[in-house]
Design a protein around this motif. Structure first.
Motif, short mmCIF file in Angstrom:
data_model
loop_
_atom_site.label_atom_id
_atom_site.label_comp_id
_atom_site.label_asym_id
_atom_site.label_seq_id
_atom_site.Cartn_x
_atom_site.Cartn_y
_atom_site.Cartn_z
N ASP A 140 1.79 -21.25 -1.51
CA ASP A 140 3.07 -21.83 -1.12
C ASP A 140 3.83 -20.97 -0.13
O ASP A 140 4.92 -21.34 0.34
N GLY A 141 3.30 -19.81 0.19
CA GLY A 141 3.91 -18.93 1.20
C GLY A 141 5.09 -18.13 0.70
O GLY A 141 5.72 -17.42 1.48
N ASN A 142 5.39 -18.18 -0.59
CA ASN A 142 6.60 -17.55 -1.10
C ASN A 142 6.38 -16.20 -1.77
O ASN A 142 7.34 -15.57 -2.21
N MET A 143 5.14 -15.77 -1.87
CA MET A 143 4.83 -14.48 -2.48
C MET A 143 3.72 -13.78 -1.70
O MET A 143 2.93 -14.42 -1.01
N ILE A 144 3.69 -12.48 -1.84
CA ILE A 144 2.61 -11.66 -1.27
C ILE A 144 2.14 -10.68 -2.33
O ILE A 144 2.95 -9.96 -2.92
N ALA A 145 0.86 -10.68 -2.59
CA ALA A 145 0.26 -9.68 -3.48
C ALA A 145 -0.45 -8.64 -2.61
O ALA A 145 -1.00 -8.96 -1.56
N PHE A 146 -0.40 -7.40 -3.05
CA PHE A 146 -1.14 -6.35 -2.34
C PHE A 146 -1.54 -5.27 -3.32
O PHE A 146 -1.10 -5.27 -4.49
N VAL A 147 -2.39 -4.35 -2.87
CA VAL A 147 -2.85 -3.25 -3.70
C VAL A 147 -2.35 -1.93 -3.14
O VAL A 147 -2.35 -1.73 -1.92
N ARG A 148 -1.88 -1.09 -4.04
CA ARG A 148 -1.53 0.28 -3.68
C ARG A 148 -2.04 1.21 -4.77
O ARG A 148 -1.77 1.00 -5.96
N GLU A 149 -2.82 2.19 -4.36
CA GLU A 149 -3.34 3.20 -5.29
C GLU A 149 -3.99 2.55 -6.52
O GLU A 149 -3.71 2.90 -7.67
N ASN A 150 -4.82 1.55 -6.24
CA ASN A 150 -5.67 0.89 -7.25
C ASN A 150 -4.91 -0.04 -8.18
O ASN A 150 -5.48 -0.54 -9.15
N ASN A 151 -3.63 -0.31 -7.91
CA ASN A 151 -2.85 -1.26 -8.70
C ASN A 151 -2.37 -2.41 -7.83
O ASN A 151 -2.19 -2.25 -6.61
N ILE A 152 -2.14 -3.55 -8.48
CA ILE A 152 -1.68 -4.75 -7.79
C ILE A 152 -0.16 -4.86 -7.90
O ILE A 152 0.42 -4.66 -8.98
N PHE A 153 0.47 -5.20 -6.77
CA PHE A 153 1.91 -5.41 -6.71
C PHE A 153 2.19 -6.82 -6.19
O PHE A 153 1.37 -7.40 -5.47
N LEU A 154 3.34 -7.34 -6.55
CA LEU A 154 3.72 -8.69 -6.15
C LEU A 154 5.12 -8.66 -5.56
O LEU A 154 6.05 -8.12 -6.16
N VAL A 155 5.25 -9.25 -4.36
CA VAL A 155 6.54 -9.35 -3.68
C VAL A 155 6.95 -10.82 -3.64
O VAL A 155 6.20 -11.67 -3.13
N LYS A 156 8.15 -11.13 -4.18
CA LYS A 156 8.67 -12.50 -4.15
C LYS A 156 9.65 -12.65 -3.00
O LYS A 156 10.73 -12.05 -2.99
N LEU A 157 9.25 -13.45 -2.01
CA LEU A 157 10.01 -13.54 -0.77
C LEU A 157 11.30 -14.32 -0.94
O LEU A 157 12.24 -14.14 -0.15
N LEU A 158 11.39 -15.21 -1.92
CA LEU A 158 12.60 -15.99 -2.14
C LEU A 158 13.64 -15.23 -2.95
O LEU A 158 14.75 -15.73 -3.18
N TYR A 159 13.29 -14.06 -3.40
CA TYR A 159 14.19 -13.24 -4.20
C TYR A 159 14.40 -11.88 -3.52
O TYR A 159 14.22 -10.83 -4.12
N ASP A 160 14.78 -11.95 -2.24
CA ASP A 160 15.07 -10.74 -1.44
C ASP A 160 13.92 -9.76 -1.47
O ASP A 160 14.11 -8.54 -1.54
#
Length: 730
Positions: A140-160
């Motif tokens: 839906d284009g509203n989140m981005i997941a990525f990996v840093r230092e072997n862990n997964i992080f999630l960024v919610k674009l609709l929540y700043d």
């Protein structure tokens, strides 16, 4: 008169030099970072200065807009000279801008990413917590997941751009979430191991527990290009997990994360205790994530549809073939909204099988004694399947469409190598064509293959190339004493005379499924129109390359006949090639040399110690010397484990053949080679010492398998050519 004019032109022609070759001065113009856009009519591309993302028409090839301009973007001041890459959100409202890329291994890298808002021309950082790996937009284009230092992080674009951490157990050399370990990355050709579900509600990933995998280490020195001053006085070390043949691999499992409830579940996927999960793929159905599995012998590939909520999995596709499933076949599996396109050698040649997402086999697309080389996709509405195949011969590649009624159309007209990039919806495609004597030509074509526009013809490069008065390139074939037809190419000097006898340098690779002998501009050790081979030809050599048994493009029987005994048939065939060349009236059979890189280095060592003394000199660059030292996935695919195949490992290798080495040998290896470890060269040279065999060895500090950086590649090529000059020239 014509002959006199030709000689005059050649006498005034410029001479090639190695530095211009290693600087890429004969590199063809290309279309970098090209991406088809969702409208089906346009594509994007990074500008030549790396500061803009431009929009072009598929119909005309003309620029129709500027999607991103680094010089005019709003937001906090960011010091970026150029962008390294970009990722569009599915809705096209945002773009991830990749900068400051730092490579780790062949496919893995960290980078600093920025989120660009298309509508308001504003850009800000994806995360301020450190560099990121493999960022991925939700559907839906509203989140981005990525990996840093072997862990997964999630960024919610609709929540700043609120950032949260999905996993917490990631730890170097122990647990990896969402990105592959070393051997998965290298041998299953992937750098991402996580997907969203189609409804953007779940995140699914592979976890790798590499705690039991044994470590390999090598030293870092201060070096140069780059210089690491922290190792000025004492060297440092790099330690990582590398599973060698027969040893423990990572334990793998599939997990899901419910984004709303933040609940993590382990998905039940049937898997042998020592099995592989090469990749996971999102499908159009939010209840189905495709999970690939492979047994350790790699002759049984299965695709399960896993439900992230129920955690249950259902087998939908199984491809069980003789000896092993080709890595290229596994990587070539293609998903559409309604279908799965599976390349398989189940009938002896790599063909396409079309399944529904539920696993119903609909049809076999290609039949015949030739190979599908690429799958471009399928139009679910029409049933048309687009692919490339070598129907005209193993050195050739053409683009085709197969219709639902079984009728097949060839969309490209010129013999040689054709590679296509299709628009969304398959109304247009960009074709890249070249052959032995013509650099790549980029054309815009409609769905019938008609050329609408020539975008790049590399005519300036061809004119420059021709101004050097270079030698001829030609394809040839011959039959060995065992009745096997082998294909090759040859570069002859510009002033070639059939009455003279020339020294020959043979270049090859020869590994499973590979092909060096193609009707393609980019042949040769350095590509660029076989420019390194042309340099050698200017020094008075004929340069030849032969694809031995075990190489690709000719079906499973030809390719897999080396199974369990890698190097035996390959080296026999290379010796046969040298004997055949030596029988030609224009070749001095007493002045034949051979060289290769990686598997080509292995093949060189095996051939020089095959027993028939046909090679006067040879160079092995970064060679494996015993398959016990190489990784599990690649080695066991062709050899099984050392426990199962002791004779194949211990009797068929250069170390075992050290006493039979014939000819002057130069070995070159990088001390920081994370792929083919320096251990291979160290153990082999010790065997040569004990066998009282002379050799020379060049070591490259802090260099990996590619042996490049600063002046390194120029130096390496010069050593190779000087070595042959010392032994092949009268």
């Amino acid at each position: 008169m014509t002959a006199l004019l030709t000689m005059a032109v050649q006498s005034f022609a410029a001479k090639l030099d190695l530095k211009s070759i290693t600087r890429g001065e004969f590199r063809a113009e290309s279309m970098a970072s090209l991406k088809p856009l969702d409208d089906g009519e346009s594509y994007s591309q990074v500008s030549s200065d790396g500061t803009k993302i431009l929009k072009y028409s598929f119909k005309t090839g003309k620029q129709t807009g500027v999607i991103f301009d680094l010089n005019n973007v709003r937001g906090p001041k960011i010091r970026i000279d150029r962008i390294d890459g970009y990722i569009f959100s599915p809705d096209g409202k945002r773009i991830l801008i990749q900068t400051d890329t730092r490579y780790i291994y062949r496919r893995s890298f960290t980078a600093t990413y920025y989120i660009y808002e298309v509508q308001n021309n504003k850009m800000g950082p994806l995360s301020v917590g450190g560099e990121q790996q493999t960022p991925l937009f939700s559907p839906d284009g509203n989140m981005i997941a990525f990996v840093r230092e072997n862990n997964i992080f999630l960024v919610k674009l609709l929540y700043d751009n609120a950032e949260s951490q999905v996993t917490t157990d990631g730890e170097r050399n122990k647990i990896i979430n969402g990105i592959p370990d070393w051997v998965y990355e290298e041998e299953f050709s992937t750098n991402r191991s996580m997907v969203f579900t189609a409804d953007s509600r779940q995140l699914v990933w592979i976890k790798y527990d590499e705690s039991a995998v044994k470590e390999y280490s090598f030293q870092w020195f201060r070096g140069s290009h780059p210089t690491m001053d922290e190792y000025l006085t004492y060297p440092g070390s790099y330690v990582y997990k590398y599973p060698k043949a027969g040893e423990d691999n990572s334990k793998v499992g599939v997990y899901s994360f419910d984004i709303k409830s933040r609940k993590t579940r382990q998905i039940e996927v049937p898997l042998d205790a020592d099995g592989y999960i090469p990749r996971i793929v999102m499908t159009s159905d939010p209840t189905k994530v495709a999970v690939f599995t492979m047994n350790r012998h790699q002759d049984d590939m299965r695709i399960y549809m896993a439900n992230p909520l129920t955690t249950l999995s259902k087998l939908v596709v199984q491809d069980k073939v003789d000896k092993y499933v080709k890595q290229e076949s596994m990587c070539g599996v293609t998903f559409t909204d309604q279908h799965i396109l599976v390349p398989s050698e189940r009938d002896g040649y790599n063909h396409i099988y079309v399944y529904t997402l539920n696993g119903q086999l609909k049809r076999q697309v290609v039949k015949g004694q030739y190979e599908v080389t690429d799958i471009y996709g399928m139009d679910d509405k029409t049933g048309d399947v687009y692919y490339a195949a070598n129907e005209l011969g193993p050195q050739d590649k053409q683009v085709y469409v197969s219709h639902a009624n079984g009728k097949t159309e060839r969309l490209t007209t010129k013999e040689g190598q054709n590679n296509a990039t299709f628009s969304r919806g398959f109304r247009y495609f960009i074709n890249i064509w070249s052959d032995l004597n013509n650099p790549p030509v980029y054309t815009l074509n409609d769905a019938r293959g008609r050329v609408l526009h020539t975008m790049i013809d590399n005519s300036a490069l061809k004119q420059k190339y021709d101004s050097y008065g270079l030698g001829t390139k030609e394809l040839f074939s011959f039959t060995t004493s065992e009745g096997v037809k082998l294909n090759g190419w040859m570069v002859k000097p510009a002033d070639f005379s059939p009455s003279k006898r020339y020294p020959v340098i043979m270049f090859q690779y020869g590994g499973p499924g590979s092909q060096q002998v193609l009707n393609n501009w980019n042949i040769g050790a350095a590509g660029q129109g076989a420019i390194l081979e042309q340099y050698m030809a200017q020094q008075g050599y004929i340069v030849a390359c032969v694809d031995n048994r075990g190489t690709g493009g000719r079906g499973a029987e030809f390719e897999k006949c080396t199974y369990l005994r890698l190097g035996e048939k390959e080296s026999f065939d290379q010796v046969e090639a040298a004997i055949w060349l030596g029988q030609q009236p224009y070749v001095d059979k007493d002045r034949i040399g051979m060289w290769g890189w990686s598997y080509g280095g292995w093949n060189t060592l095996m051939s020089m110690s095959e027993g028939r003394p046909v090679f006067c000199a040879g160079v092995a660059v970064a060679p494996p010397t015993c398959w016990r030292y190489y990784d599990t996935v690649y080695t066991e695919r062709y050899m099984r484990t050392p426990k199962e195949n002791k004779s194949g490992y211990d009797e068929v290798n250069p170390i075992a053949r050290a006493a039979k080495l014939n000819g002057a040998l130069l070995i070159c290896h990088g001390l920081a080679d994370d792929n083919v470890h320096f251990q291979n060269a160290a153990e082999y040279t010790e065997a040569l010492v004990q066998a009282d065999k002379d050799f020379k060895e060049n070591i490259y500090v802090n260099r990996n398998h590619g042996i490049s950086g600063g002046n390194t590649r120029n130096h390496l090529y010069r050593q190779i050519i000087q070595w042959f000059d010392s032994y092949l020239k009268k």
